[in-house]
Design a protein around this motif. Structure first.
Motif, PDB file in Angstrom:
ATOM      1  N   MET A 149       0.870  -1.192   0.000  1.00  0.00           N
ATOM      2  CA  MET A 149       0.000   0.000   0.000  1.00  0.00           C
ATOM      3  C   MET A 149       0.891   1.221   0.000  1.00  0.00           C
ATOM      4  O   MET A 149       2.023   1.185   0.485  1.00  0.00           O
ATOM      5  CB  MET A 149      -0.860   0.023   1.256  1.00  0.00           C
ATOM      6  N   GLN A 150       0.379   2.266  -0.576  1.00  0.00           N
ATOM      7  CA  GLN A 150       1.023   3.567  -0.370  1.00  0.00           C
ATOM      8  C   GLN A 150      -0.054   4.492   0.188  1.00  0.00           C
ATOM      9  O   GLN A 150      -0.284   4.493   1.386  1.00  0.00           O
ATOM     10  CB  GLN A 150       1.691   4.060  -1.659  1.00  0.00           C
ATOM     11  N   CYS A 151      -0.735   5.242  -0.682  1.00  0.00           N
ATOM     12  CA  CYS A 151      -1.764   6.119  -0.107  1.00  0.00           C
ATOM     13  C   CYS A 151      -2.857   5.295   0.557  1.00  0.00           C
ATOM     14  O   CYS A 151      -3.515   5.749   1.473  1.00  0.00           O
ATOM     15  CB  CYS A 151      -2.341   7.042  -1.171  1.00  0.00           C
ATOM     16  N   GLY A 152      -3.063   4.078   0.075  1.00  0.00           N
ATOM     17  CA  GLY A 152      -4.008   3.183   0.737  1.00  0.00           C
ATOM     18  C   GLY A 152      -5.445   3.297   0.274  1.00  0.00           C
ATOM     19  O   GLY A 152      -6.310   2.573   0.766  1.00  0.00           O
ATOM     20  N   PHE A 153      -5.696   4.169  -0.684  1.00  0.00           N
ATOM     21  CA  PHE A 153      -7.102   4.368  -1.068  1.00  0.00           C
ATOM     22  C   PHE A 153      -7.647   3.178  -1.847  1.00  0.00           C
ATOM     23  O   PHE A 153      -8.812   2.826  -1.719  1.00  0.00           O
ATOM     24  CB  PHE A 153      -7.230   5.652  -1.898  1.00  0.00           C
ATOM     25  N   CYS A 154      -6.792   2.539  -2.626  1.00  0.00           N
ATOM     26  CA  CYS A 154      -7.240   1.362  -3.366  1.00  0.00           C
ATOM     27  C   CYS A 154      -7.149   0.106  -2.513  1.00  0.00           C
ATOM     28  O   CYS A 154      -7.595  -0.966  -2.932  1.00  0.00           O
ATOM     29  CB  CYS A 154      -6.374   1.158  -4.602  1.00  0.00           C
ATOM     30  N   THR A 155      -6.514   0.223  -1.359  1.00  0.00           N
ATOM     31  CA  THR A 155      -6.112  -0.957  -0.596  1.00  0.00           C
ATOM     32  C   THR A 155      -7.290  -1.815  -0.099  1.00  0.00           C
ATOM     33  O   THR A 155      -7.236  -3.040  -0.234  1.00  0.00           O
ATOM     34  CB  THR A 155      -5.188  -0.529   0.567  1.00  0.00           C
ATOM     35  N   LEU A 185      -7.412  -0.606  -9.905  1.00  0.00           N
ATOM     36  CA  LEU A 185      -6.527   0.479 -10.280  1.00  0.00           C
ATOM     37  C   LEU A 185      -5.803   0.999  -9.046  1.00  0.00           C
ATOM     38  O   LEU A 185      -6.439   1.372  -8.057  1.00  0.00           O
ATOM     39  CB  LEU A 185      -7.367   1.592 -10.899  1.00  0.00           C
ATOM     40  N   CYS A 186      -4.476   0.974  -9.096  1.00  0.00           N
ATOM     41  CA  CYS A 186      -3.697   1.561  -8.012  1.00  0.00           C
ATOM     42  C   CYS A 186      -2.792   2.606  -8.623  1.00  0.00           C
ATOM     43  O   CYS A 186      -1.824   2.277  -9.309  1.00  0.00           O
ATOM     44  CB  CYS A 186      -2.851   0.510  -7.307  1.00  0.00           C
ATOM     45  N   ARG A 187      -3.113   3.854  -8.395  1.00  0.00           N
ATOM     46  CA  ARG A 187      -2.340   4.925  -9.019  1.00  0.00           C
ATOM     47  C   ARG A 187      -0.965   5.061  -8.381  1.00  0.00           C
ATOM     48  O   ARG A 187      -0.036   5.568  -8.999  1.00  0.00           O
ATOM     49  CB  ARG A 187      -3.121   6.232  -8.929  1.00  0.00           C
ATOM     50  N   CYS A 188      -0.834   4.633  -7.133  1.00  0.00           N
ATOM     51  CA  CYS A 188       0.471   4.741  -6.476  1.00  0.00           C
ATOM     52  C   CYS A 188       1.448   3.682  -6.975  1.00  0.00           C
ATOM     53  O   CYS A 188       2.639   3.758  -6.705  1.00  0.00           O
ATOM     54  CB  CYS A 188       0.331   4.618  -4.967  1.00  0.00           C
ATOM     55  N   GLY A 189       0.933   2.647  -7.649  1.00  0.00           N
ATOM     56  CA  GLY A 189       1.821   1.623  -8.186  1.00  0.00           C
ATOM     57  C   GLY A 189       2.299   0.626  -7.154  1.00  0.00           C
ATOM     58  O   GLY A 189       3.489   0.356  -7.017  1.00  0.00           O
TER      59      GLY A 189
HETATM   60  S1  FES Z   1      -2.081   2.782  -2.751  1.00  0.00           S
HETATM   61 FE1  FES Z   1      -2.650   4.688  -3.594  1.00  0.00          FE
HETATM   62  S2  FES Z   1      -3.984   4.058  -5.138  1.00  0.00           S
HETATM   63 FE2  FES Z   1      -3.187   2.206  -4.461  1.00  0.00          FE
END
Ligand code: FES
Ligand code: FES
Lengths: 212, 827
Positions: A149-155, A185-189
């Motif tokens: 996870m990064q931003c976690g929004f897709c998590t 879709l995970c924009r943070c990759g």
């Molecule tokens: S962790 Fe940011 S969109 Fe997936």
């Protein structure tokens, strides 16, 4: 992700329900994906509902809840806005990002493409219902340990799909994981770590091994 | 940051984060003296760990802690600690602005103009006002995030802001439910007088093109970069040239240099418009109360939200509180309050209730920001031995109604070249505003520059790696790092097995290429941090900075934990609230470089104060009290060890607290303002890409990327690696798939959603191998630098160079869609 686009079985269109997805012009495949689960939930002669709110009883995370919702309410809106379960995200509201993934009877579904009324009689599991109390699902634990996870929004959506995969197929391969999250879709990759985490959870046989 | 530009003109400095003080003319200013005040001469480790560490002596402020050794000798810093808020993220408990639900909260929606260019004649909101559930309506009197007319009188007499792009907000409604808001906006009747419009770059450059603005404009910068210098000439829609990238004027005499060159490489490159697509769209929840305004913001800079709101609503900052618990991505576009925030605050004030205004996916694509496109013409002159003589670049790009379409600063900084002239032009079009996007400008610039350098190598029959080694000789820390990165990366990527271009005989052709990345090493000098120890042994750290996905909470805790001999998990790490000491912007790769030294300084002071309080308990001198492995003990007396909490309780105090600032880099900066300081050193990396090109279908696959990067001292290699994955993935996505399509006839975006705007997914994710250097620069108390942007800078260029190695053809147009690929193969 959503059930395959299978038009071979005719499905009742339930015209009495206000089909928000339809009027918003969702693509044909997305529409039939929405209709597929409704087929077996349909009553032979359902009462006409809407546009006003009507009572709706659902099983969510093992609890039975009754809410007033207008029939155009999607399951994503219902869990978030009526029940305050905001772990389920809405990234596109049109079946294209899988941020809103929940389980219906243990199978993944896009809750933005599912009308709340179509979830009647089915067991809804959201991200909030995945852990057993304090005990995280192995996929959740592996996500943390492998930094999937990064931003976690897709998590939350990713976790729901990967947990469904591991539960269904503990011997899953890298290709299986790629397939399971191909609609996400995970924009943070975060994909490389999502793969790593899910395989770690699977190989841990319910006991994920991390790298710390 | 795109270019570090001259924005000393007050007209351009309404965004505090973007101000830079520099003289308009007269070249780079004198570097300010770092850290006035008491200091000591300090020996510090310097160099790349594992590749020859040495010692340097620098003047260090007296109150800075002793230097840290390399990571292997530390307990918390440099360790792959799992994200502290990871559990909140995987259980759905993490509360994003998108998830904020306040009692009585209203839902807002805006009316978007269907016209790309129009004067608004009238707006009738009466029917909407009567719609059940509607609580407030607002018509904006100004539009943010766009270039501003230098002379506002040019549009005097217009009742409403002129519409300059399809999707620009015209009015907004707040209602009890989302449904009511959606229904009510449809009832607002807007009478438009459509004006001629232009949405394509080259069309807009023509002399007789419709004018997006009726006069010259200025583009304020944001803390995330972007913007354009003030006072540039503007002819029609074309503004520029800006030829002072990074505050440096043109160098030497390019024409003379070109005429003296033995080899001249000349080519034109084109890149596309890319939209940011953060998974959490832009948005804000505004709660206007008589005693103050609270804003929940999805932002990269809490401070910028507070400053915008205070300024635009004429409130003292003390009455504005900004909270940002989690931000679902930003990539450069989330600064300030934006039009959504402006509207939400107005609506909240009118309705007397909290208002949630969050863009939907279409609105996000259209108005949330984008990376401008570019047409770049490069002329590179060199000697037969490879040394560069002259580099001339002319670049045009459009950021829609906003300026900032430059192509970065790499031309002046990456390679030794005596004659450089870079002219960058902004071209306005009737399209949504651009915003800083992960290394703004530099990604486009490097795509063209690194292919040009490869082309030169080819022409001179030199190895591209060796040529870089010859040219990349500035001696800065990033230059030293890249030398090592080329070496390690080449080994890992198997560079010595690289075949001549176009070696594969079949339709699928494979190749290996590489490119260099360079970015600024930025610091936000206004950064502070507070560390508290409570009487029960709790340790907490506070900073207003936010986390957009990089792991800020975790690295903050790691740095503080190191000083107290605790684990990161033991530290209460509090961020995302404007009431905490000012933290850095999550932009320009500056959080870790700014925050960690301030945090370590505060923790060190707090730990020393704690030692003084504990000295009587241990019957020892404070200097001999040490914190290690969760215990307190007297130096050299293992028997005295007592668990940390237990010891603190014995000291018998309620709370101690220390606050510290980010001191200047020990070597000083090129220049410094309260908001931004720029080191003469940079950060960077090299990336190697392996691609497979199907020459029959035009489909390109990136199979493997080796990404070797430096970020000073990595505070958490696991989180750093994640960011590098992210940078590479966004770079591959940009190189192969992403492109905003605007319909020239209507000015509407044709693919403003995620099913038609193609972004790389799981199946297209290449195998990515990350190698991270640990480089100690002897500059601050942690020596940490950033990594987010450099990870994205080299990827498209590396893929393009690999494409050439695979096919023997240059691909000069992005994205590498089948159409562009087949055209390149024919060419
Ligand atoms: S962790 Fe940011 S969109 Fe997936
Ligand atoms: S929000 Fe449901 S698929 Fe995107």
């Amino acid at each position: 992700m959503a059930p395959p686009d299978d038009d071979s079985v005719p499905k009742p269109l339930l015209p009495q329900l206000s089909r928000r997805a339809f009027f918003k012009g969702a693509g044909a495949s997305a529409l039939s994906a929405t209709l597929a689960p409704s087929a077996h939930a349909a009553d032979p002669s359902p009462p006409v509902l809407g546009p006003e709110p009507a009572p709706l009883t659902l099983s969510i995370n093992g609890r039975t809840v009754t809410v007033q919702a207008d029939p155009a309410t999607t399951l994503a809106e219902l869990v978030r806005n009526h029940l305050g379960l905001t772990g389920t995200k809405i990234g596109c509201d049109r079946g294209a990002c899988s941020a809103c993934t929940v389980w219906l009877d243990g199978e993944v579904a896009a809750s933005c493409m599912t009308l709340a009324f179509d979830a009647r009689g089915r067991k809804v599991t959201t991200i909030e219902g995945l852990a057993k109390g304090e005990a995280l699902h192995p996929v959740q634990r592996a996500f943390v340990e492998n930094d999937a996870m990064q931003c976690g929004f897709c998590t939350p959506g990713m976790v729901m799909s990967c947990a469904a995969l591991v539960d269904r197929n503990p011997k899953c391969t890298l290709d299986d994981v790629k397939q399971a999250v191909s609609g996400h879709l995970c924009r943070c990759g975060t994909y490389p770590n999502v793969f790593k985490a899910t395989l770690a959870a699977a190989q841990g046989g319910g006991k994920a091994k991390g790298n710390t | 940051m795109q270019d570090v530009k001259d924005t000393s003109d007050p007209r351009a400095s309404n965004k505090p984060g973007g101000e830079q003080q520099q003289q308009q003319a007269g070249g780079p200013p004198q570097p300010p003296q770092p850290n006035p005040g008491p200091s000591r001469q300090q020996a510090l480790p310097y160099g790349i760990v594992g590749a020859g560490l040495k010692e340097v002596t620098r003047r260090v402020p007296e109150d800075e802690p002793p230097p840290l050794p390399e990571n292997a000798k530390l307990k918390s810093i440099g360790k792959p600690v799992s994200r502290l808020d990871g559990i909140e993220k995987v259980t759905g408990k993490a509360r994003y602005t998108f998830d904020v639900q306040l009692p009585g909260m209203l839902w807002a929606k805006w009316v978007a103009s269907p016209h790309p260019h129009a004067r608004i004649k009238s707006i009738d909101t009466s029917a909407a006002e009567r719609y059940p559930g509607v609580r407030a309506i607002h018509i904006p009197e100004r539009i943010l995030s766009t270039a501003q007319l230098r002379d506002p009188k040019a549009e005097q007499g217009n009742r409403y802001p002129t519409v300059r792009y399809a999707g620009q907000p015209v009015a907004a409604v707040a209602a009890d439910t989302p449904r009511a808001a959606e229904a009510a906006v449809k009832l607002i009747k807007v009478e438009y007088e459509p004006l001629p419009h232009v949405s394509q770059l080259e069309e807009a450059m023509k002399e007789n093109a419709p004018r997006v603005f009726p006069g010259p404009t200025e583009q304020p910068a944001t803390a995330g970069g972007g913007g354009a210098p003030p006072g540039l000439p503007q002819k029609g829609n074309v503004r520029g040239p800006d030829n002072k990238p990074r505050g440096m004027g043109p160098r030497g005499d390019v024409n003379k240099g070109l005429s003296e060159s033995e080899v001249v490489i000349e080519a034109e490159y084109r890149t596309q418009v890319q939209t940011h697509v953060p998974m959490e769209p832009h948005g804000l929840v505004a709660d206007w109360k008589d005693d103050g305004l609270t804003l929940y913001a999805s932002t990269q800079f809490v401070t910028s939200v507070r400053e915008d709101a205070a300024e635009l609503f004429d409130l003292p900052k003390s009455k504005v509180r900004v909270i940002s618990d989690f931000t679902g991505g930003g990539f450069g576009a989330k600064y300030g309050i934006g039009n959504y925030g402006l509207l939400a605050i107005h609506l909240s004030r009118k309705a007397g209730a909290p208002v949630r205004m969050i863009l939907d996916r279409r609105e996000e694509h259209v108005s949330g920001g984008n990376r401008p496109n570019s047409i770049q013409r490069l002329k590179l002159g060199a000697k037969r031995d490879g040394s560069l003589v002259a580099l001339q670049v002319q670049a045009y790009g459009t950021g829609g109604v906003a300026g900032g379409a430059g192509v970065g600063f790499c031309h002046s900084t990456l390679y030794e070249c005596p004659n450089v002239l870079v002219e960058q032009y902004d071209v306005f079009t009737n399209a949504g505003p651009c915003a800083a996007f992960r290394a703004p400008g530099q990604v486009q610039g490097i795509f063209a520059l690194e292919q040009t350098i490869d082309e030169l190598a080819e022409r001179l029959k030199m190895d591209p790696l060796a040529l870089r080694g010859k040219l990349d000789v500035s001696g800065t820390d990033d230059c030293l790092a890249r030398a090592q990165e080329r070496k390690v990366g080449a080994e890992r990527a198997g560079w010595n097995k690289r075949r001549p271009a176009g070696s594969d005989k079949g339709p699928i052709k494979r190749g290996l290429g590489f490119a260099q990345s360079q970015w600024l090493y930025l610091v936000q000098p206004s950064t502070a941090c507070e560390v508290r120890v409570s009487g029960d042994g709790s340790v907490e750290a506070f900073s207003s900075t936010q986390d957009i996905g990089t792991g800020t909470r975790t690295i903050l805790a790691q740095v503080v934990a190191e000083e107290f001999g605790l684990r990161a998990e033991d530290i209460g790490s509090h961020i995302g609230d404007s009431r905490y000491p000012m933290g850095p912007a999550s932009g320009g790769s500056r959080v870790t470089s700014s925050l960690t030294p301030a945090a370590r300084n505060a923790a060190y002071r707090c730990a020393r104060e704690l030692a003084a309080r504990l000295a009587p308990v241990f019957k020892a001198n404070a200097e001999n009290i040490v914190f290690a492995d969760g215990k307190v003990m007297v130096k050299g007396k293992a028997g005295s060890a007592m668990p940390f909490r237990e010891a603190v309780k014995k000291a018998g105090f309620e709370e101690i607290s220390q606050r510290a600032e980010r001191r200047d880099d020990y070597e000083g900066y090129l220049f410094k303002t309260p908001d931004m300081a720029l080191s003469r050193h940079g950060i960077g990396g090299v990336q190697f890409a392996e691609v497979a090109v199907d020459t029959e279908t035009g489909i390109v696959k990136v199979e493997r990327v080796v990404a070797v990067h430096d970020c000073g001292r990595p505070i958490n290699p696991k989180l750093t690696e994640s960011q590098i994955y992210g940078g590479v993935i966004q770079g591959v996505s940009y190189a192969l798939y992403e492109e905003r399509h605007l319909d020239a006839a209507s000015g509407q975006q044709l693919n403003a959603n995620v099913d038609q705007y193609k972004i790389l997914g799981s199946r297209e994710t290449p195998r990515i191998e990350v190698i991270l250097l640990e480089q100690l620069g002897a500059q601050s108390s942690t020596d940490a630098r950033g990594v987010a942007e450099p990870a994205n800078v080299a990827t498209a260029a590396a893929v393009a160079n690999a494409f050439y190695n695979a096919t023997g053809k240059r691909i000069r147009t992005l994205p590498m869609t089948p159409a562009n690929v087949l055209a390149a193969l024919r060419g």
